[in-house]
Design an enzyme around this catalytic site. Structure first.
Site, PDB file in Angstrom:
ATOM      1  N   HIS A  43      -1.784  18.048 -39.684  1.00  0.00           N
ATOM      2  CA  HIS A  43      -1.303  16.659 -39.524  1.00  0.00           C
ATOM      3  C   HIS A  43       0.106  16.501 -40.117  1.00  0.00           C
ATOM      4  CE1 HIS A  43      -3.049  12.412 -38.783  1.00  0.00           C
ATOM      5  NE2 HIS A  43      -1.732  12.356 -38.695  1.00  0.00           N
TER       6      HIS A  43
ATOM      7  N   ARG B 279      -4.906  11.621 -32.147  1.00  0.00           N
ATOM      8  CA  ARG B 279      -6.045  11.577 -33.064  1.00  0.00           C
ATOM      9  C   ARG B 279      -7.069  12.621 -32.617  1.00  0.00           C
ATOM     10  NH1 ARG B 279      -3.244   9.807 -36.233  1.00  0.00           N
ATOM     11  NH2 ARG B 279      -3.359   7.867 -37.403  1.00  0.00           N
TER      12      ARG B 279
HETATM   13  P1  NDP Z   1       1.959   3.146 -28.999  1.00  0.00           P
HETATM   14  O1  NDP Z   1       1.001   2.045 -29.271  1.00  0.00           O
HETATM   15  O2  NDP Z   1       3.415   2.851 -28.954  1.00  0.00           O
HETATM   16  O3  NDP Z   1       1.573   3.865 -27.625  1.00  0.00           O
HETATM   17  C1  NDP Z   1       0.264   4.180 -27.264  1.00  0.00           C
HETATM   18  C2  NDP Z   1       0.272   4.692 -25.832  1.00  0.00           C
HETATM   19  O4  NDP Z   1      -1.052   5.099 -25.489  1.00  0.00           O
HETATM   20  C3  NDP Z   1       0.686   3.615 -24.829  1.00  0.00           C
HETATM   21  O5  NDP Z   1       1.513   4.171 -23.830  1.00  0.00           O
HETATM   22  C4  NDP Z   1      -0.649   3.179 -24.244  1.00  0.00           C
HETATM   23  O6  NDP Z   1      -0.572   2.692 -22.923  1.00  0.00           O
HETATM   24  C5  NDP Z   1      -1.396   4.495 -24.255  1.00  0.00           C
HETATM   25  N1  NDP Z   1      -2.833   4.258 -24.176  1.00  0.00           N
HETATM   26  C6  NDP Z   1      -3.623   3.609 -25.050  1.00  0.00           C
HETATM   27  N2  NDP Z   1      -4.889   3.570 -24.615  1.00  0.00           N
HETATM   28  C7  NDP Z   1      -4.886   4.206 -23.429  1.00  0.00           C
HETATM   29  C8  NDP Z   1      -5.885   4.482 -22.465  1.00  0.00           C
HETATM   30  N3  NDP Z   1      -7.152   4.094 -22.641  1.00  0.00           N
HETATM   31  N4  NDP Z   1      -5.539   5.140 -21.339  1.00  0.00           N
HETATM   32  C9  NDP Z   1      -4.252   5.536 -21.145  1.00  0.00           C
HETATM   33  N5  NDP Z   1      -3.255   5.302 -22.011  1.00  0.00           N
HETATM   34  C10 NDP Z   1      -3.574   4.645 -23.142  1.00  0.00           C
HETATM   35  O7  NDP Z   1       1.646   4.257 -30.121  1.00  0.00           O
HETATM   36  P2  NDP Z   1       2.567   5.440 -30.672  1.00  0.00           P
HETATM   37  O8  NDP Z   1       3.192   6.147 -29.531  1.00  0.00           O
HETATM   38  O9  NDP Z   1       3.443   4.967 -31.772  1.00  0.00           O
HETATM   39  O10 NDP Z   1       1.443   6.364 -31.379  1.00  0.00           O
HETATM   40  C11 NDP Z   1       0.335   6.856 -30.632  1.00  0.00           C
HETATM   41  C12 NDP Z   1      -0.692   7.453 -31.582  1.00  0.00           C
HETATM   42  O11 NDP Z   1      -0.182   8.633 -32.188  1.00  0.00           O
HETATM   43  C13 NDP Z   1      -1.024   6.555 -32.796  1.00  0.00           C
HETATM   44  O12 NDP Z   1      -1.993   5.583 -32.439  1.00  0.00           O
HETATM   45  C14 NDP Z   1      -1.541   7.550 -33.804  1.00  0.00           C
HETATM   46  O13 NDP Z   1      -2.932   7.696 -33.660  1.00  0.00           O
HETATM   47  C15 NDP Z   1      -0.870   8.862 -33.409  1.00  0.00           C
HETATM   48  N6  NDP Z   1       0.105   9.299 -34.420  1.00  0.00           N
HETATM   49  C16 NDP Z   1      -0.029  10.536 -34.986  1.00  0.00           C
HETATM   50  C17 NDP Z   1       0.874  10.964 -35.932  1.00  0.00           C
HETATM   51  C18 NDP Z   1       0.804  12.348 -36.511  1.00  0.00           C
HETATM   52  O14 NDP Z   1       1.430  12.599 -37.566  1.00  0.00           O
HETATM   53  N7  NDP Z   1       0.104  13.294 -35.900  1.00  0.00           N
HETATM   54  C19 NDP Z   1       1.960  10.090 -36.428  1.00  0.00           C
HETATM   55  C20 NDP Z   1       2.072   8.856 -35.691  1.00  0.00           C
HETATM   56  C21 NDP Z   1       1.164   8.483 -34.739  1.00  0.00           C
HETATM   57  P3  NDP Z   1       0.230   1.326 -22.582  1.00  0.00           P
HETATM   58  O15 NDP Z   1       1.680   1.672 -22.803  1.00  0.00           O
HETATM   59  O16 NDP Z   1      -0.091   1.087 -21.184  1.00  0.00           O
HETATM   60  O17 NDP Z   1      -0.266   0.305 -23.573  1.00  0.00           O
END
Ligand code: NDP
Length: 311
Positions: free
Chosen positions: A275, A227
């Site tokens: 995007h 994001r």
């Molecule tokens: P997931 O929920 O599967 O994974 C999120 C990851 O981020 C997890 O490993 C989580 O850690 C980590 N995380 C969250 N908060 C923190 C923090 N404060 N510090 C460190 N690590 C953190 O999501 P996805 O992988 O499916 O997607 C991630 C993001 O990608 C989505 O939320 C979306 O915003 C974006 N996205 C963008 C797209 C695009 O077209 N550009 C398409 C799809 C998604 P933990 O494993 O420990 O919980």
């Protein structure tokens, strides 16, 4: 009980395309679009990309907001989201693969001097330049969830040294995993390329401010497909001027579409894609169907969002 498809987007698949695909897979379901809405009281689930201001008022018996994607920050941040409203997201393979490929494409573009060779070709110049050797390259992946873990495994398969960073502890073969806020600067200092695929939460918004950007390796590349609000864009422009990092590749920006007068567009150290890194829904519609069935049957939902954690 009926499922409404209302993406709120005009430049992607149409609502009717998605409804047609769902009806093909599950002809027994009552699937509607804004054009075939009928009695709004019967709608219990909406599948959407962007939340409409009037969803909550217009659909009095709505129980589930199903994001046709992964990022749910605009839904959770909606001021009138009632406590009882459930929110689910998708974790399909196709966009995860697409985003991992997007990261890889822009890393290889640098490693293989593609822009340099294209420019040289335009002036008919034969200019050999050494590519960067993959085993000497460190790639960091921030966020090791559904998409990040796949990205990290792809980077390992290519032969890079891979570091990962997440909130909780992880173990991924071929990836040196770190966690907790304290570990991030140490990860950044080592990376030639940093792939950010984090959700937008209070902890991640503005995480890449001037101080964090200064912890990156000079000349390194920051790639963001999570994001746009992860990065303070003014601080990024100032940091790029100093060469730390050396380049940014942004599939997401703080404002989308990126305004025509944004200085990011013409900055030679910035590459923008609109995007598009995770384009195809692929297998995701089967999860939407399953969630409608589960909601109707009172069964647990797939990929229900933890509203407190924010993702
Ligand atoms: P997931 O929920 O599967 O994974 C999120 C990851 O981020 C997890 O490993 C989580 O850690 C980590 N995380 C969250 N908060 C923190 C923090 N404060 N510090 C460190 N690590 C953190 O999501 P996805 O992988 O499916 O997607 C991630 C993001 O990608 C989505 O939320 C979306 O915003 C974006 N996205 C963008 C797209 C695009 O077209 N550009 C398409 C799809 C998604 P933990 O494993 O420990 O919980």
């Amino acid at each position: 009980m009926a499922l409404l498809i209302e993406t709120g987007l005009s430049d992607w698949m149409t609502d009717e395309d998605i409804a047609r695909d769902i009806r093909k897979l599950a002809p027994e379901l009552d699937v509607r679009t804004p054009d075939t809405l009928g009695n709004a009281d019967e709608i219990t689930m909406v599948a959407m990309v962007q939340m409409r201001e009037d969803h909550l008022m217009r659909l009095p018996n709505l129980q589930l907001l199903q994001k046709l994607g992964a990022g749910v920050e605009t839904i959770l941040g909606h001021p009138s989201l009632p406590d009882h409203m459930r929110v689910a997201r998708l974790k399909p393979d196709a966009p995860a693969q697409g985003i991992a490929e997007w990261f890889l494409a822009y890393i290889l573009r640098t490693q293989r001097n593609m822009a340099f060779h294209e420019t040289a070709q335009a002036s008919a110049e034969w200019l050999p330049k050494a590519p960067v050797f993959s085993p000497d390259t460190v790639v960091g992946v921030l966020g090791l969830g559904h998409i990040g873990a796949r990205t990290a495994r792809m980077m390992d398969a290519v032969g890079f040294r891979v570091l990962g960073w997440s909130r909780s502890e992880k173990q991924i073969d071929g990836v040196t995993c770190h966690h907790s806020p304290d570990a991030l600067p140490e990860v950044l200092e080592q990376c030639d390329h940093v792939c950010a695929i984090l959700p937008s939460t209070p902890e991640t918004i503005g995480l890449f401010d001037a101080a964090m950007l200064a912890r990156m390796k000079p000349g390194s590349q920051l790639l963001n497909a999570g994001r746009g609000d992860l990065i303070d864009e003014q601080a990024l422009i100032a940091a790029l001027d100093k060469g730390t990092p050396g380049h940014a590749v942004l599939d997401v920006t703080s404002q989308e579409p990126l305004p025509a007068d944004s200085p990011l567009w013409l900055n030679p150290s910035v590459t923008i894609t609109p995007h598009v890194s995770g384009w195809y829904l692929g297998d995701a519609l089967t999860d939407v169907i399953q969630n409608f069935r589960n909601l109707t049957a009172g069964a647990p939902l797939l990929h229900e969002v933890n509203r407190t954690r924010g993702y």
